[in-house]
Every structure is written in C-alpha cells, then in structure tokens.
Enzyme design. Structure first.
Site, short mmCIF file in Angstrom:
data_model
loop_
_atom_site.label_atom_id
_atom_site.label_comp_id
_atom_site.label_asym_id
_atom_site.label_seq_id
_atom_site.Cartn_x
_atom_site.Cartn_y
_atom_site.Cartn_z
CB CYS A 55 -0.90 -0.01 1.22
SG CYS A 55 -1.79 1.53 1.51
CB CYS A 101 1.08 1.53 4.43
SG CYS A 101 -0.60 0.97 4.77
#
Length: 118
Positions: free
Chosen positions: A36, A39
């Site tokens: 991600c 993230c």
C-alpha cells in the site's frame, strides 16, 4: 516506547488485551515492502510519533496482502476493529476500539494531536 509488531497469527479479539494504547493497521509486507503506497508514505510520520521513550506504546498489525485485505471477510474488517482502510490508527481504551484516524487523515499535525490527546 518502541513500536511492537503483532504476530501474524494473532486473533483480532486478543488485540483488545494488549498493553499498547494504539494499534496501527498496515498493509502487509510483500516482496520486501508494503503493498500500500499510503502506508509507505505515512510510515516516517508513524515512526516519529511512536518511537522514543517519551512516546506512547503502539502495536503494528499487518492486515494481509492486497487480495486478503480487499476481501470483505478480512478479519480486521470485522468486529471489534472494523478497519475500513489502511493505514489506520486506533486508540484502545478499556479493551475497546476508540477514536481512529485513517488514510488521508494521517498527517504530521493530526497525528501529533491524536497522540497528544491522552
């Protein structure tokens, strides 16, 4: 305090009894990095907010690879945590999920306010 990493086999309900006041839900590491990009982008802010002796304790919980996370039945999407997006930071109060900040809400200023509110 350092950021601790939850065992991948942890039962989501048992997270209610961990000593850390914050749970950080992240995409799992695949091929050496988190899948991600959000993230990855907030990780330096997370490290800054939670790493150090004068900082609150946090437990990092990986939610799975992209396919596992996108599945509506992902265990972290269910009660008690009901995480809807990653990254997400959830305050744990008396064993229950409390206030949370998710994805684009995680900025340096908002995170400092969120952590300081204790």
């Amino acid at each position: 305090m350092p950021i601790y990493i939850a065992d991948p086999s942890i039962d989501p309900v048992s997270l209610q009894t961990v000593p850390e006041k914050y749970l950080i839900f992240y995409a799992s590491v695949v091929d050496g990095k988190m899948w991600c990009p959000d993230c990855v982008d907030v990780d330096p802010l997370i490290q800054e907010a939670f790493s150090g002796e004068d900082k609150p304790g946090a437990l990092l919980v990986y939610v799975g690879n992209r396919t596992q996370w996108k599945t509506p039945s992902n265990i972290f999407r269910q009660a008690p945590w009901k995480v809807t997006g990653v990254p997400a930071i959830v305050k744990v109060k008396d064993g229950h999920p409390g206030e949370r900040i998710v994805e684009g809400e995680i900025t340096r200023d908002r995170l400092a306010e969120f952590v300081k509110a204790d």
